[in-house]
Structure formats: structure tokens, C-alpha cells
Design a protein around this motif. Sequence first.
Motif, PDB file in Angstrom:
ATOM      1  N   ILE A 157       0.825  -1.225   0.000  1.00 18.66           N
ATOM      2  CA  ILE A 157       0.000   0.000   0.000  1.00 18.66           C
ATOM      3  C   ILE A 157       0.853   1.267   0.000  1.00 18.66           C
ATOM      4  O   ILE A 157       0.338   2.356  -0.236  1.00 18.66           O
ATOM      5  CB  ILE A 157      -1.010   0.030   1.166  1.00 18.66           C
ATOM      6  CG1 ILE A 157      -0.301   0.150   2.513  1.00 18.66           C
ATOM      7  CG2 ILE A 157      -1.930  -1.160   1.145  1.00 18.66           C
ATOM      8  CD1 ILE A 157      -1.262   0.544   3.623  1.00 18.66           C
ATOM      9  N   ASP A 158       2.169   1.114   0.252  1.00 20.77           N
ATOM     10  CA  ASP A 158       3.067   2.277   0.187  1.00 20.77           C
ATOM     11  C   ASP A 158       3.694   2.438  -1.199  1.00 20.77           C
ATOM     12  O   ASP A 158       4.582   3.266  -1.392  1.00 20.77           O
ATOM     13  CB  ASP A 158       4.175   2.151   1.246  1.00 20.77           C
ATOM     14  CG  ASP A 158       4.898   0.804   1.204  1.00 20.77           C
ATOM     15  OD1 ASP A 158       4.350  -0.174   0.636  1.00 20.77           O
ATOM     16  OD2 ASP A 158       6.006   0.716   1.753  1.00 20.77           O
ATOM     17  N   LYS A 159       3.218   1.671  -2.187  1.00 20.68           N
ATOM     18  CA  LYS A 159       3.757   1.769  -3.544  1.00 20.68           C
ATOM     19  C   LYS A 159       3.010   2.884  -4.291  1.00 20.68           C
ATOM     20  O   LYS A 159       1.813   3.094  -4.057  1.00 20.68           O
ATOM     21  CB  LYS A 159       3.559   0.419  -4.250  1.00 20.68           C
ATOM     22  CG  LYS A 159       4.280   0.275  -5.563  1.00 20.68           C
ATOM     23  CD  LYS A 159       4.087  -1.153  -6.106  1.00 20.68           C
ATOM     24  CE  LYS A 159       4.632  -1.248  -7.526  1.00 20.68           C
ATOM     25  NZ  LYS A 159       4.448  -2.582  -8.097  1.00 20.68           N
ATOM     26  N   SER A 160       3.710   3.532  -5.212  1.00 18.64           N
ATOM     27  CA  SER A 160       3.127   4.706  -5.875  1.00 18.64           C
ATOM     28  C   SER A 160       2.235   4.354  -7.058  1.00 18.64           C
ATOM     29  O   SER A 160       1.739   5.233  -7.761  1.00 18.64           O
ATOM     30  CB  SER A 160       4.238   5.651  -6.323  1.00 18.64           C
ATOM     31  OG  SER A 160       5.120   4.951  -7.177  1.00 18.64           O
ATOM     32  N   SER A 161       2.015   3.062  -7.306  1.00 23.15           N
ATOM     33  CA  SER A 161       1.070   2.638  -8.345  1.00 23.15           C
ATOM     34  C   SER A 161       0.460   1.307  -7.926  1.00 23.15           C
ATOM     35  O   SER A 161       1.009   0.606  -7.072  1.00 23.15           O
ATOM     36  CB  SER A 161       1.779   2.484  -9.691  1.00 23.15           C
ATOM     37  OG  SER A 161       2.757   1.475  -9.596  1.00 23.15           O
ATOM     38  N   THR A 162      -0.654   0.979  -8.525  1.00 20.78           N
ATOM     39  CA  THR A 162      -1.374  -0.293  -8.303  1.00 20.78           C
ATOM     40  C   THR A 162      -1.583  -0.642  -6.824  1.00 20.78           C
ATOM     41  O   THR A 162      -1.604  -1.810  -6.445  1.00 20.78           O
ATOM     42  CB  THR A 162      -0.679  -1.497  -8.999  1.00 20.78           C
ATOM     43  OG1 THR A 162       0.631  -1.684  -8.445  1.00 20.78           O
ATOM     44  CG2 THR A 162      -0.604  -1.309 -10.489  1.00 20.78           C
ATOM     45  N   SER A 163      -1.726   0.379  -5.986  1.00 18.28           N
ATOM     46  CA  SER A 163      -1.973   0.095  -4.568  1.00 18.28           C
ATOM     47  C   SER A 163      -3.239   0.803  -4.104  1.00 18.28           C
ATOM     48  O   SER A 163      -3.728   1.731  -4.756  1.00 18.28           O
ATOM     49  CB  SER A 163      -0.794   0.550  -3.711  1.00 18.28           C
ATOM     50  OG  SER A 163      -0.809   1.954  -3.539  1.00 18.28           O
ATOM     51  N   LEU A 164      -3.738   0.358  -2.961  1.00 17.66           N
ATOM     52  CA  LEU A 164      -4.938   0.966  -2.378  1.00 17.66           C
ATOM     53  C   LEU A 164      -4.757   2.474  -2.214  1.00 17.66           C
ATOM     54  O   LEU A 164      -5.617   3.257  -2.618  1.00 17.66           O
ATOM     55  CB  LEU A 164      -5.216   0.305  -1.015  1.00 17.66           C
ATOM     56  CG  LEU A 164      -6.294   0.933  -0.144  1.00 17.66           C
ATOM     57  CD1 LEU A 164      -7.636   0.891  -0.844  1.00 17.66           C
ATOM     58  CD2 LEU A 164      -6.374   0.225   1.198  1.00 17.66           C
TER      59      LEU A 164
END
Length: 240
Positions: A157-164
Motif C-alpha cells: 500500500i506504500d507503492k506509488s502505483s497499483t496500490s490501495l
Amino acid sequence: MTEQLYYDLHLHSCLSPCGDNDMTPSNIAGMAALKGLDVIALTDHNSCRNCPALLRAAAHFGLVALPGMELCTMEEVHVLCLFANLNDALDFDAAVYSHILPIDNDEALFGQQLYYDENDAVCGTEPRLLISATDIPFADVFDFAARYHGLMIPAHIDKSSTSLLSNLGFVPPGSQFSCFELQRMKNLHRVRRDNPYLEHCTVICDSDAHYLEHIHEPEHTLLCAERTPEAVLAALTSAP
Ligand SMILES: [Zn+2]
Ligand SMILES: [Zn+2]
């Protein structure tokens, strides 16, 4: 009697088009054992179909293994779905397959999508592109997975794409998940400060490995009552 088990619960095999072809189920289990992990999960994009081979290989190496999937929702939010039971995972897989957008895989562009049998031999290729989105909304994933006794975990969830948090921007009101995944544990304070819902969730940190060398070293542990998939799922849903 509880014990701390070293885990990595987000691994891609060569069934994921972006997964290296050396990520065969047997190689994954062998590398995880070599590194000293206790628990692994196989989470290919929108598929559980290499999990039978992975579970067999993991048993050979004395690892606890959970069948799983990295589901891509209609909002392109990645969500891990983990199971204790292989048949539940395969039933879930069959249900998800009809929700994947009907786009053919272009092997030259995306890579091969290889199925492995229990003897670690290629037994087929998946024609439909597995990294495309499904038409399943994020809001439906909890109940959908629960129908098959699965546990949903919003991925990286701390990723800058494809996350909530990147794609929805916030934890939707009415969410029911009780565990989330980070790419980097150092981001825990920030995501909990910005999203109070997460204070009451268990956090895990996985490698999201697409290459053998990226599988985690034994660094993150879960306190489990015993070395079984059921105990691992229970640990993932216990209070932080
Ligand atoms: Zn992902
Ligand atoms: Zn992934």
C-alpha cells in the motif's frame, strides 16, 4: 506453544508474465528454504494455478506454504488473497478467471505465462493476459475471498502505483480487511498516521519477488501457534 516464523507471503512464479522463467515452483521453494524462511505464499497475478506444484515443492523442503493470488481489482488495486486450503484457492481461481478482461497475452511484449506440474515440468501456457485488471471492485474483494475462506490483504500500500493508497487515495469507509502489506516497513508510521483505520490492522512486509534473488532474507516474523497454514492465517488477523 507459539513460535516466530520467518515469512515471505508475496512471490511470483513464471506464471506471472513479469515473473522470471527461473521462478519455477521448485526453485522458489528451494531458494526460500536455503535462505532460512519458514513460511511462503505463491501469489501470481489473478491466478492460483501454480499453487499445487508450489505446495508439493514446499513440502519437500519442509516449508509451510499458502496458496494465494495477487488479485487486480477494477480500480487496478493489487490485493493478496491467501488461503489455508488448496481446493478453496483453486475454486477461488476458477471464480476469478471469468472476471479477467478477455485480452490475449502477447509473449513478446509481456513474457510467457507457464504452468508447472507437480514434477516441476512445464505443462502448459495461459493464453489470457493475467496482469490485466478484473471487473471486481475493491469493495467486493473481502466478501468474495471470504466465500472461499480466503483472507484479503491490500498489497504494497506504500507503492506509488497499483496500490490501495495510490489508486483510491484512502481506505474506503466500510472496509473490512484486518491486515495490509508494505513494501518497506519504514513507511509504517506514515501510513498509519495518515490512515487511522490501519492502526487496528496487522502489517506484513513481503518481497513481491519476480526473481529468485529477490526473495526476502529471514527478517520479518509472524508469531504463530503452530507451523500450519491455518495458524499463519490466524496470526495475520490477530490484533497488531
Ligand atoms: Zn502488485
Ligand atoms: Zn506482486
